[in-house]
Motif scaffolding. Structure first.
Motif, short mmCIF file in Angstrom:
data_model
loop_
_atom_site.label_atom_id
_atom_site.label_comp_id
_atom_site.label_asym_id
_atom_site.label_seq_id
_atom_site.Cartn_x
_atom_site.Cartn_y
_atom_site.Cartn_z
N GLY A 1 0.81 -1.21 0.00
CA GLY A 1 0.00 0.00 0.00
C GLY A 1 0.84 1.26 0.00
O GLY A 1 0.62 2.17 -0.81
N LEU A 2 1.83 1.32 0.88
CA LEU A 2 2.70 2.49 0.96
C LEU A 2 3.56 2.64 -0.30
O LEU A 2 3.78 3.75 -0.79
CB LEU A 2 3.59 2.41 2.21
N SER A 3 4.06 1.52 -0.82
CA SER A 3 4.89 1.56 -2.03
C SER A 3 4.10 2.11 -3.20
O SER A 3 4.58 2.97 -3.96
CB SER A 3 5.41 0.15 -2.36
N ASP B 1 4.24 12.80 6.48
CA ASP B 1 2.85 12.38 6.31
C ASP B 1 2.71 10.88 6.14
O ASP B 1 1.74 10.28 6.62
CB ASP B 1 2.22 13.10 5.11
N LEU B 2 3.68 10.25 5.46
CA LEU B 2 3.60 8.79 5.24
C LEU B 2 3.68 8.02 6.56
O LEU B 2 3.05 6.98 6.71
CB LEU B 2 4.70 8.34 4.29
N GLY B 3 4.47 8.54 7.50
CA GLY B 3 4.55 7.90 8.82
C GLY B 3 3.21 7.96 9.53
O GLY B 3 2.77 6.99 10.14
N THR C 1 -6.90 1.39 10.68
CA THR C 1 -8.08 0.76 10.08
C THR C 1 -8.16 -0.72 10.45
O THR C 1 -9.23 -1.23 10.81
CB THR C 1 -8.05 0.91 8.55
N ILE C 2 -7.02 -1.41 10.36
CA ILE C 2 -6.98 -2.83 10.71
C ILE C 2 -7.31 -3.03 12.19
O ILE C 2 -8.08 -3.92 12.56
CB ILE C 2 -5.60 -3.42 10.39
N GLN C 3 -6.75 -2.18 13.03
CA GLN C 3 -6.99 -2.28 14.47
C GLN C 3 -8.45 -1.97 14.80
O GLN C 3 -9.03 -2.59 15.71
CB GLN C 3 -6.07 -1.30 15.22
N LEU C 4 -9.04 -1.03 14.07
CA LEU C 4 -10.44 -0.68 14.29
C LEU C 4 -11.35 -1.86 13.98
O LEU C 4 -12.29 -2.16 14.75
CB LEU C 4 -10.82 0.51 13.41
N VAL C 5 -11.06 -2.57 12.88
CA VAL C 5 -11.84 -3.76 12.52
C VAL C 5 -11.74 -4.80 13.64
O VAL C 5 -12.74 -5.39 14.06
CB VAL C 5 -11.35 -4.35 11.18
N TYR C 6 -10.52 -5.00 14.13
CA TYR C 6 -10.28 -5.97 15.20
C TYR C 6 -11.07 -5.62 16.46
O TYR C 6 -11.72 -6.48 17.07
CB TYR C 6 -8.78 -6.04 15.50
N MET C 7 -11.03 -4.34 16.84
CA MET C 7 -11.71 -3.91 18.07
C MET C 7 -13.23 -4.02 17.93
O MET C 7 -13.92 -4.41 18.89
CB MET C 7 -11.32 -2.46 18.39
N LEU C 8 -13.75 -3.70 16.75
CA LEU C 8 -15.20 -3.80 16.53
C LEU C 8 -15.67 -5.25 16.61
O LEU C 8 -16.70 -5.56 17.22
CB LEU C 8 -15.57 -3.19 15.18
N TYR D 1 -3.79 5.51 9.62
CA TYR D 1 -4.77 5.09 8.61
C TYR D 1 -4.73 3.59 8.35
O TYR D 1 -5.72 2.89 8.56
CB TYR D 1 -4.55 5.86 7.31
N LEU D 2 -3.56 3.08 7.93
CA LEU D 2 -3.48 1.66 7.58
C LEU D 2 -3.57 0.76 8.82
O LEU D 2 -4.47 -0.07 8.94
CB LEU D 2 -2.19 1.39 6.80
#
Length: 273
Positions: free
Chosen positions: A88-90, A123-125, A135-142, A131-132
């Protein structure tokens, strides 16, 4: 502008959906394993209380299976999550650089070089963490929250109801302070661009600065911009820490509600018995 932002976001997911899909699926399995751990602990307490050796054997086998599955799924999750972030970052950086090369000489000259440098270094950091990974952590927590609530409703409807109501407290805090944090992030990004731009200009004009003996004036300009940047970063940290404190307080309130209601139900059950 909206279309351009959408295209930028798409770079994270283009030819990267399999990595994201496996990451989310393994996150869901990990969440389920954590909920299973709660039932394992509950069973262990019953085994110790009633000294039931038959349950002890089942408990031991289930523990070994749980640890083994968690280890395997955890490694799969790590592999595909890191692949997702890497690709994604690349792709995002390649897309941004291609857009820069597509500009005319006049457009490039008018563009802020500090903004370009800040995008690649600062900004990339923030994108990777907030964001990346976010987002993954948010899905996990939900998923974890939904499974935990389902498990609580299975065990006790009244306790689960109070827990769900208590869960609204951290959600409200997140909504209030989350918007403020976004504004602080944008302000910090803008100030970082200005700072990088100024440092670049000052370094490029080093010969002129020395020729006119303007070190004192230039240093004053640098200190002013440096202070402005660090002040913006401090405001961002203060907002982030406030959100963290509010989240911790709301978590304590939620846990307290669960314990109080749980103790009441346990005492009420004993009175009836």
């Amino acid at each position: 502008m909206k279309c351009e932002k959408q295209m930028c976001k798409m770079q994270f997911f283009n030819k990267n959906k399999i990595n994201l899909f496996i990451t989310i699926i393994t996150q869901i399995i990990i969440a389920a394993l954590y909920v299973s751990l709660a039932f394992l602990i509950m069973t262990a307490i019953e085994v110790m209380e009633f000294s039931d050796l038959s349950k002890f054997k089942v408990e031991a086998i289930f523990s070994v299976v749980l640890v083994t599955v968690y280890g395997i799924i955890g490694l799969i999750n790590r592999t595909f999550r890191n692949r997702f972030i890497k690709r994604g970052l690349s792709q995002f950086k390649a897309y941004i650089f291609k857009k820069i090369l597509g500009k005319s000489i006049g457009e490039f000259s008018n563009a802020s070089s500090g903004k370009i440098i800040s995008t690649f270094y600062n900004d990339l950091g923030s994108i990777e963490i907030n964001y990346l990974n976010g987002t993954i952590q948010l899905v996990y927590m939900l998923v974890m929250l939904m499974m935990a609530i389902a498990a609580m409703f299975y065990l006790n409807v009244l306790l689960a109801t109070f827990t769900v109501l208590a869960c609204f407290i951290p959600v409200v805090f997140s909504l209030i302070f989350g918007k403020r944090l976004i504004k602080k992030e944008l302000k910090t990004s803008d100030e970082s661009e200005s700072f990088v731009d100024q440092v670049k200009d000052l370094i490029n004009g080093f010969t002129i600065i020395k020729s006119f003996k303007a070190e004192k004036e230039v240093n004053a300009l640098f200190e002013k911009q440096n202070f402005t940047l660090e002040e913006a970063k401090q405001e961002r940290r203060d907002t982030n820490d406030t959100l963290k404190i509010a989240s911790e307080i709301s978590t304590i309130i939620m846990i307290s509600v669960i314990f109080v209601v749980g103790q009441y139900l346990a005492a009420y059950k004993n009175i009836i018995s």
